[in-house]
Design a protein around this motif. Structure first.
Motif, PDB file in Angstrom:
ATOM      1  N   LEU A  87     -13.644  -0.374   6.582  1.00 52.01           N
ATOM      2  CA  LEU A  87     -12.776   0.658   6.386  1.00 52.01           C
ATOM      3  C   LEU A  87     -11.490   0.175   5.664  1.00 52.01           C
ATOM      4  CD1 LEU A  87     -13.179   2.922   9.428  1.00 52.01           C
ATOM      5  CD2 LEU A  87     -13.907   3.422   7.194  1.00 52.01           C
ATOM      6  N   ALA A  88     -10.983   0.935   4.540  1.00 57.14           N
ATOM      7  CA  ALA A  88      -9.661   0.642   4.050  1.00 57.14           C
ATOM      8  C   ALA A  88      -8.488   0.963   5.027  1.00 57.14           C
ATOM      9  CB  ALA A  88      -9.516   1.339   2.799  1.00 57.14           C
ATOM     10  N   GLU A  89      -7.624   0.199   4.924  1.00 57.08           N
ATOM     11  CA  GLU A  89      -6.405   0.304   5.732  1.00 57.08           C
ATOM     12  C   GLU A  89      -5.013   0.268   5.034  1.00 57.08           C
ATOM     13  OE1 GLU A  89      -6.482  -2.885   8.557  1.00 57.08           O
ATOM     14  OE2 GLU A  89      -7.982  -1.923   9.856  1.00 57.08           O
ATOM     15  N   ALA A 107      -3.096  -1.780   0.546  1.00 58.68           N
ATOM     16  CA  ALA A 107      -2.635  -0.964  -0.643  1.00 58.68           C
ATOM     17  C   ALA A 107      -2.546  -2.047  -1.829  1.00 58.68           C
ATOM     18  CB  ALA A 107      -1.215  -0.614  -0.247  1.00 58.68           C
ATOM     19  N   ALA A 108      -2.081  -3.241  -1.687  1.00 58.35           N
ATOM     20  CA  ALA A 108      -1.816  -3.939  -2.927  1.00 58.35           C
ATOM     21  C   ALA A 108      -3.025  -4.600  -3.373  1.00 58.35           C
ATOM     22  CB  ALA A 108      -0.718  -5.291  -2.381  1.00 58.35           C
ATOM     23  N   HIS A 147      -4.664  -3.561  -7.162  1.00 62.31           N
ATOM     24  CA  HIS A 147      -5.166  -4.841  -8.030  1.00 62.31           C
ATOM     25  C   HIS A 147      -6.639  -4.501  -8.481  1.00 62.31           C
ATOM     26  CE1 HIS A 147      -5.481  -8.812  -9.947  1.00 62.31           C
ATOM     27  NE2 HIS A 147      -6.405  -8.991  -9.031  1.00 62.31           N
ATOM     28  N   PHE A 148      -7.262  -4.158  -7.577  1.00 65.19           N
ATOM     29  CA  PHE A 148      -8.840  -3.805  -7.973  1.00 65.19           C
ATOM     30  C   PHE A 148      -9.005  -2.767  -8.714  1.00 65.19           C
ATOM     31  CE2 PHE A 148     -11.974  -0.475  -6.671  1.00 65.19           C
ATOM     32  CZ  PHE A 148     -13.077  -1.338  -7.058  1.00 65.19           C
ATOM     33  N   PHE A 149      -8.186  -1.695  -8.502  1.00 64.34           N
ATOM     34  CA  PHE A 149      -8.486  -0.474  -9.591  1.00 64.34           C
ATOM     35  C   PHE A 149      -7.960  -0.996 -10.838  1.00 64.34           C
ATOM     36  CE2 PHE A 149      -8.044   2.625  -5.797  1.00 64.34           C
ATOM     37  CZ  PHE A 149      -9.410   2.891  -6.095  1.00 64.34           C
ATOM     38  N   GLU A 160       3.071   1.262  -3.337  1.00 65.90           N
ATOM     39  CA  GLU A 160       3.626   2.303  -2.292  1.00 65.90           C
ATOM     40  C   GLU A 160       2.777   3.533  -2.296  1.00 65.90           C
ATOM     41  OE1 GLU A 160       5.419   3.614   1.091  1.00 65.90           O
ATOM     42  OE2 GLU A 160       5.184   1.339   0.391  1.00 65.90           O
ATOM     43  N   GLY A 161       2.611   4.081  -3.402  1.00 63.99           N
ATOM     44  CA  GLY A 161       1.802   5.235  -3.632  1.00 63.99           C
ATOM     45  C   GLY A 161       0.666   5.199  -3.172  1.00 63.99           C
ATOM     46  N   GLN A 162      -0.344   3.990  -3.310  1.00 62.88           N
ATOM     47  CA  GLN A 162      -1.500   3.631  -2.787  1.00 62.88           C
ATOM     48  C   GLN A 162      -1.392   3.486  -1.130  1.00 62.88           C
ATOM     49  OE1 GLN A 162      -4.961   3.840  -3.105  1.00 62.88           O
ATOM     50  NE2 GLN A 162      -4.322   3.011  -5.012  1.00 62.88           N
ATOM     51  N   ARG A 163      -0.324   2.851  -0.565  1.00 63.76           N
ATOM     52  CA  ARG A 163      -0.135   2.806   0.818  1.00 63.76           C
ATOM     53  C   ARG A 163       0.047   4.283   1.554  1.00 63.76           C
ATOM     54  NH1 ARG A 163       1.268  -1.373   3.289  1.00 63.76           N
ATOM     55  NH2 ARG A 163       2.419  -2.312   1.795  1.00 63.76           N
ATOM     56  N   GLN A 164       0.868   5.146   0.656  1.00 64.01           N
ATOM     57  CA  GLN A 164       0.904   6.569   1.407  1.00 64.01           C
ATOM     58  C   GLN A 164      -0.409   7.263   1.341  1.00 64.01           C
ATOM     59  OE1 GLN A 164       4.048   8.086  -1.007  1.00 64.01           O
ATOM     60  NE2 GLN A 164       5.475   6.749   0.150  1.00 64.01           N
TER      61      GLN A 164
END
Length: 170
Positions: free
Chosen positions: A5-7, A11-12, A16-18, A40-44
């Protein structure tokens, strides 16, 4: 490789993957350079997903690097929260090795536990490998969205697919 599962801490790595995925494939919605880098948007987004009972992302990881993802986004209202959109993608280094099928089957197996009884997705008609994978995992063609995308200055149809699942047993 492992599937997990992603956590929020991913985010970073996910950002990078995308960026890499968008450069490698022509079958995702974003073209290279279109997706803004936003850790930060990815983390949110990952934190919001963790708080939603019918949204989850799995990551395919090799040596600490994200090589693929499968995302399930369930509806937000009573009438559609049992239904989830599936989005997935693999880096070229992970294709053709059976990892896409394992990733998708992980998502399918977990869906009823998230209150999901219907999965749906769209695949570009030219993406024969993904279309075959989805059919192998039980999705059926439900319709065609004509000229849904532009690829190489040509119109491309999208095949709408669905999979009905039994509800989670108590």
């Amino acid at each position: 490789m492992s599937i997990r599962l992603a956590e929020a801490e991913d985010a970073a790595a996910l950002d990078h993957f995308f960026q890499q995925l968008d450069r490698e494939t022509r079958f995702m919605l974003f073209e290279a350079g279109e997706r803004p880098s936003d850790i930060e948007g990815q983390r949110q987004r990952l934190e919001a997903m963790a708080a939603a009972p019918n949204q989850v992302m799995w990551l395919l990881v090799l040596d600490g690097e994200v090589e693929g993802f499968a995302l399930m986004i369930g509806g937000g209202l009573r009438r559609n929260r049992h239904c989830a959109l599936v989005v997935m993608g693999l880096r070229s280094s992970a294709r053709g090795l059976g990892w896409g099928e394992r990733l998708l089957r992980t998502l399918i197996a977990a869906a009823p536990g998230c209150g999901i009884s219907r999965l749906e997705l769209g695949v570009m008609a030219r993406n024969e490998a993904a279309h075959g994978l989805y059919r192998k995992c039980g999705f059926i063609d439900e319709g065609i969205r004509r000229n849904a995308y532009r690829l190489d200055d040509r119109d491309v149809d999208e095949i709408s697919m669905g999979l009905l699942l039994p509800p989670d047993a108590p």
